[in-house]
Design a protein around this motif. Structure first.
Motif, short mmCIF file in Angstrom:
data_model
loop_
_atom_site.label_atom_id
_atom_site.label_comp_id
_atom_site.label_asym_id
_atom_site.label_seq_id
_atom_site.Cartn_x
_atom_site.Cartn_y
_atom_site.Cartn_z
N PRO A 96 -29.16 38.68 -5.42
CA PRO A 96 -29.89 38.10 -4.28
C PRO A 96 -29.31 36.78 -3.78
CG PRO A 96 -31.42 38.82 -5.99
CD PRO A 96 -30.05 38.93 -6.57
N GLN A 97 -28.62 36.06 -4.64
CA GLN A 97 -28.01 34.80 -4.21
C GLN A 97 -27.02 35.01 -3.08
OE1 GLN A 97 -27.60 31.76 -7.91
NE2 GLN A 97 -26.43 33.63 -8.11
N LEU A 98 -26.41 36.19 -3.04
CA LEU A 98 -25.40 36.47 -2.02
C LEU A 98 -26.03 36.79 -0.66
CD1 LEU A 98 -22.93 38.71 -4.08
CD2 LEU A 98 -22.97 36.21 -3.85
N MET A 99 -27.36 36.89 -0.60
CA MET A 99 -28.05 37.25 0.63
C MET A 99 -28.68 36.07 1.36
SD MET A 99 -28.10 39.93 -1.51
CE MET A 99 -27.32 41.52 -1.45
N VAL A 100 -28.74 34.91 0.74
CA VAL A 100 -29.48 33.80 1.35
C VAL A 100 -28.82 33.30 2.64
CG1 VAL A 100 -30.55 33.05 -0.79
CG2 VAL A 100 -28.35 32.07 -0.10
N LEU B 115 -35.52 33.32 -3.05
CA LEU B 115 -34.81 34.29 -3.89
C LEU B 115 -35.72 35.41 -4.35
CD1 LEU B 115 -32.45 32.13 -6.13
CD2 LEU B 115 -31.80 33.77 -4.36
N ASN B 116 -37.00 35.12 -4.53
CA ASN B 116 -37.93 36.17 -4.94
C ASN B 116 -38.03 37.25 -3.86
OD1 ASN B 116 -39.87 36.78 -7.20
ND2 ASN B 116 -41.28 36.93 -5.46
N ALA B 117 -38.16 36.80 -2.60
CA ALA B 117 -38.23 37.76 -1.49
C ALA B 117 -36.92 38.52 -1.36
CB ALA B 117 -38.55 37.02 -0.18
N ARG B 118 -35.79 37.83 -1.45
CA ARG B 118 -34.48 38.50 -1.36
C ARG B 118 -34.33 39.53 -2.49
NH1 ARG B 118 -32.20 37.76 3.67
NH2 ARG B 118 -32.15 35.56 4.23
#
Length: 403
Positions: A190-194, A250-253
């Protein structure tokens, strides 16, 4: 809500045919993948991305670091565009062949990863072209190992056997599906989506929503594809608004990414039908049109057509977005309007006429939907007979907002 009881920093393995490292920090698992390269005697790889994704997400910093640590040589092809073309596939394949690439790493969303899958095939079939692959001129049985580092939460391509590319000169956008292009490893972090822009957050998520709408209602549907569909809609309805209001959540991602992955597994099992078959001509004719936007503009009209035949399923699947449906055929108009209202509320207010399509385009789009290689298979999976007048009606009903 039980989601709060899950540690999103615990990187687990989402096992399907692909081993997918999933969770915040999963990009660190690329070190394990380079160790696998070394064990397999893989010393040269080609990295495929678009000009932005692999750098702006931070993925490349880790990938390059671990490749260098293992002494694995690499060459980069970063010219992939949204709605990738067979010309790009051929260019990347040529680069890979000249370099002697033994594996392919795709970094990005569906476009780079689908391109990577295609290149992996052509590195084994050196006398073939991308156009021949996508026109079904040969059936591949093997491909170089594929590593998919995913940077969007929509396509599910990192965990499935599908790929898509456009043959621009023919205005074709076919799909392929071969067991040999399941990625060996995938990374869903998910870090790659922020850094995903709001529109891409929307469009990619709606891609996943369409995957399960179709996978749960094809004639190949199963309890598994329907179960995954139900959870996908619940997660999207809960977490898409959160990701839009706070891109760094990050929780939502995490949960949108999980929804995307299980939606990919859902349609890998249940297949697709109308929405994807009818969207491909849209973005083949207008390559600048985002795939997810095309799907969003078609979705309400598709639901209206198929609901009478699949009412019990869609009423349950769409409960988080359209509560209170009884699952009877007469609700088709209601659910179609409510889904369109939800899409507008999320921020997708365009219809086909807003993107330059008119009534005059309907015959051409219908012809492409029914003649483009592979799309006939999708249409054959629809829960109602995909006759020409049905396809035309979906396009016409998608030109403008429902009255």
């Amino acid at each position: 809500m039980w989601e709060k009881k899950v540690n999103i920093y615990n990187v687990f393995e989402l096992r399907c045919k692909t081993t997918c490292y999933f969770g915040v920090g999963a990009i660190e698992k690329f070190k394990d993948i380079t160790e696998w390269f070394a064990d397999e005697g893989i010393r040269k790889v080609i990295v495929i991305s678009d000009p932005v994704a692999y750098k702006v997400t931070g993925a490349w910093d880790k990938v390059e670091k671990f490749l260098k640590e293992k002494g694995i040589e690499y060459v980069v092809y970063d010219k992939v565009t949204p709605n990738p073309t067979t010309t790009q596939i051929d260019e990347a394949t040529k680069l890979g062949l000249e370099f002697g690439a033994q594996a392919v790493i795709g970094i990005g969303g569906g476009s780079p990863i689908d391109t990577a899958k295609s290149v992996a095939i052509l590195l084994e079939y050196t006398d073939k072209t991308g156009a021949e692959l996508y026109e079904g001129k040969f059936i591949p049985k093997k491909a170089k190992p594929i590593i998919a580092i995913n940077t969007t939460h929509g396509t599910g391509t990192e965990v499935d056997r599908f790929a898509v590319a456009s043959i621009l000169e023919k205005e074709y956008k076919p799909a392929i599906a071969y067991d040999c292009i399941y990625p060996t490893f995938a990374i869903d972090d998910p870090q790659l989506m922020v850094t995903l822009p709001a529109k891409q957050t929307l469009y990619t998520t709606i891609d996943a929503l369409n995957h399960i709408t179709e996978a749960s209602t094809t004639i190949a549907r199963s309890p598994y594809s329907i179960l995954l569909a139900k959870e996908t809609v619940r997660l999207i309805a809960t977490y898409l608004p959160q990701a839009l209001s706070n891109p760094n959540d990050l929780n939502a991602r995490y949960y949108l990414l999980y929804a995307s992955a299980i939606a990919g597994i859902s349609f890998d099992n249940g297949l697709l039908h109308f929405t994807h078959a009818l969207e491909h001509p849209l973005s083949a004719v207008k390559p600048e049109l985002p795939h997810g936007l095309g799907l969003a503009m078609l979705l309400p009209a598709v639901i209206k057509e198929i609901y009478p035949a699949t009412a019990e399923i869609l009423a349950e699947v769409y409960e988080p977005i359209v509560p209170g449906l009884k699952g009877v055929p007469g609700e088709a108009e209601i659910i179609a309007r409510k889904v369109e209202e939800w899409l507008f509320a999320m921020g997708i207010t365009q219809k086909l006429s807003d993107e330059g399509f008119t009534e005059n385009d309907v015959p051409k789009l219908t012809h492409l939907a029914m003649t483009t290689p592979s799309l006939g298979l999708l249409l054959s999976m629809a829960p109602i007979k995909a006759e020409q007048e049905v396809v035309e009606r979906i396009y016409r009903n998608s030109l403008r907002r429902m009255q």
